[in-house]
Design a protein around this motif. Sequence first.
Motif, PDB file in Angstrom:
ATOM      1  N   VAL A 238       0.825  -1.214   0.000  1.00 24.73           N
ATOM      2  CA  VAL A 238       0.000   0.000   0.000  1.00 24.73           C
ATOM      3  C   VAL A 238       0.855   1.259   0.000  1.00 24.73           C
ATOM      4  CG1 VAL A 238      -1.994   1.135   1.022  1.00 24.73           C
ATOM      5  CG2 VAL A 238      -1.686  -1.314   1.349  1.00 24.73           C
ATOM      6  N   GLY A 239       1.923   1.290   0.809  1.00 27.42           N
ATOM      7  CA  GLY A 239       2.770   2.479   0.865  1.00 27.42           C
ATOM      8  C   GLY A 239       3.210   2.809   2.278  1.00 27.42           C
ATOM      9  N   GLY A 240       4.286   3.596   2.361  1.00 28.99           N
ATOM     10  CA  GLY A 240       4.883   3.912   3.653  1.00 28.99           C
ATOM     11  C   GLY A 240       3.950   4.645   4.592  1.00 28.99           C
ATOM     12  N   ALA A 241       3.281   5.684   4.076  1.00 26.81           N
ATOM     13  CA  ALA A 241       2.403   6.487   4.933  1.00 26.81           C
ATOM     14  C   ALA A 241       1.293   5.604   5.497  1.00 26.81           C
ATOM     15  CB  ALA A 241       1.814   7.661   4.157  1.00 26.81           C
ATOM     16  N   PHE A 242       0.750   4.761   4.644  1.00 23.69           N
ATOM     17  CA  PHE A 242      -0.304   3.873   5.129  1.00 23.69           C
ATOM     18  C   PHE A 242       0.217   2.924   6.205  1.00 23.69           C
ATOM     19  CE2 PHE A 242      -2.009  -0.370   5.171  1.00 23.69           C
ATOM     20  CZ  PHE A 242      -3.256  -0.089   5.690  1.00 23.69           C
TER      21      PHE A 242
ATOM     22  N   TRP B 250      -5.734  -5.934  -0.366  1.00 23.29           N
ATOM     23  CA  TRP B 250      -6.150  -6.477   0.927  1.00 23.29           C
ATOM     24  C   TRP B 250      -4.986  -6.974   1.772  1.00 23.29           C
ATOM     25  CZ3 TRP B 250     -10.364  -4.876   2.794  1.00 23.29           C
ATOM     26  CH2 TRP B 250     -11.464  -4.618   1.970  1.00 23.29           C
ATOM     27  N   ILE B 251      -4.040  -7.624   1.116  1.00 24.10           N
ATOM     28  CA  ILE B 251      -2.940  -8.201   1.888  1.00 24.10           C
ATOM     29  C   ILE B 251      -2.122  -7.092   2.555  1.00 24.10           C
ATOM     30  CG2 ILE B 251      -1.294  -8.360  -0.035  1.00 24.10           C
ATOM     31  CD1 ILE B 251      -0.572 -11.156   1.283  1.00 24.10           C
ATOM     32  N   GLY B 252      -2.054  -5.948   1.915  1.00 18.24           N
ATOM     33  CA  GLY B 252      -1.382  -4.797   2.514  1.00 18.24           C
ATOM     34  C   GLY B 252      -2.111  -4.320   3.755  1.00 18.24           C
TER      35      GLY B 252
END
Lengths: 348, 96
Positions: A130-134, A192-194
């Motif tokens: 998803v990403g670092g911020a998330f 979803w896995i993120g």
Amino acid sequence: MDLKALKKQEHQKRVKYGYMWALFCAVLWGLWYIPGTTVWVLNPFDEMYGEIAAGSGDGVALIIVAVLITAFNALTVIVALAVWNGVLGKFGEMKRTVKEFHPCSKWFFMASIFGGPMAILGSFIAMGFVGGAFAAVAALMYPVVGSVLAQKWYGEKISKRAYLGIAFIILGGITIFGGGLITELGSGNVAWIGYLGGLMAAAGWGIEGAIAGKGLDIAEPDVGLTLRFLGENIIWWIIIVPILAIVGFPMFKYAFMAFEPLTLMVLVFAGITFGFCYVSWYKSFPLIGVGRGQGIGNLYGLFAVIFIFLFFGDVPAWTILLGGALCLAGSSIMFSEDTGEMESLRGD
Amino acid sequence: MVGNRPIKFRILELCNGGKWNYEIVEQIQKEYGLKGNFQRDSINFDIIELASGGMLKDVEVKVDEEGIYKKGFLLHKYELTDFGKIRAADACLMYV
């Protein structure tokens, strides 16, 4: 100065130090998401992802690569901690502590199970998917788990004010988490896995804090923490990585390729920020309690968003800004708590 | 069997009858061969951690007038709490 005033002053100093350590933890923890996000696009991890994805699909590739990255993270953290303990002259105490398996080191090894394969692996999965911020804000929920466990399990006191602060922080976390999820749901493509990784991080760190507190009672935090990472290194390098290699994944091939300057530098950066964020985190617990230590440490979510913005130029969505503000408000509520009447943090 | 268990275990043991922090620090330094002010403060911090963890409680406080430990600062006398006794018993220390 009279005795009573001196006593009050001393107590306030103690609590102040506890909060200071927790704040250090937050800044370092926030910084950790920079190397944590960057490492995914560096070789050998990028190449490894490609090779496994070609044979076993994206989902499997991501988890396997996350395992290797987490294993390297644990390795650089323990190097940083070995230096730290060496400087403080605590190797003797470490030897004495590790021998006390039943009352003491057992808890640190148990904490490493939840901290490593659950929380840190989950974080890396969330960063990759998803990403670092998330990844940073998803884990913001962990004080709920930590505070509730610490209270139920060993009766740690949580004041009404601390509850209010925690509630604010959680509300902030939900805003940031929900904001990203709703946007993705709109586009019909949810990683979803993120998101599962984000939940793993939250639950894992909460449980780790509560378990570690049990052993920290009677041990040196610097030593306890090093043992906890020793446990994690055993889990990755002696158990999981060899098993994955036996199953047929190219673990060691890429592990040896990680020793190139840029990748190594990023990994060492991750090790230092993460190692010392843990040092500060563990130091704050005995001074202000697990619940409060985790609550202030939670400001890392905000710091991570700021650092990611500064380093990568990712402009955060309004939900992230609102959520970040709520987290800040919650932490301030916990910060301003008058601890004068709280002589001990626990009930008798 | 001196100086071979974790320092905090030994502190809990020493506090069973109630003891001043400077006495504990001095004894630990001697038993574990820890010298210097840094180690002294580090041991005192261990005591503070045990106290804020609810295992020790300070039963008496006085100002360090003569500079036995640190002049102008507080000296604390600590005693084991019930919780401290339970935790110490978990750690296989001998208590009733």
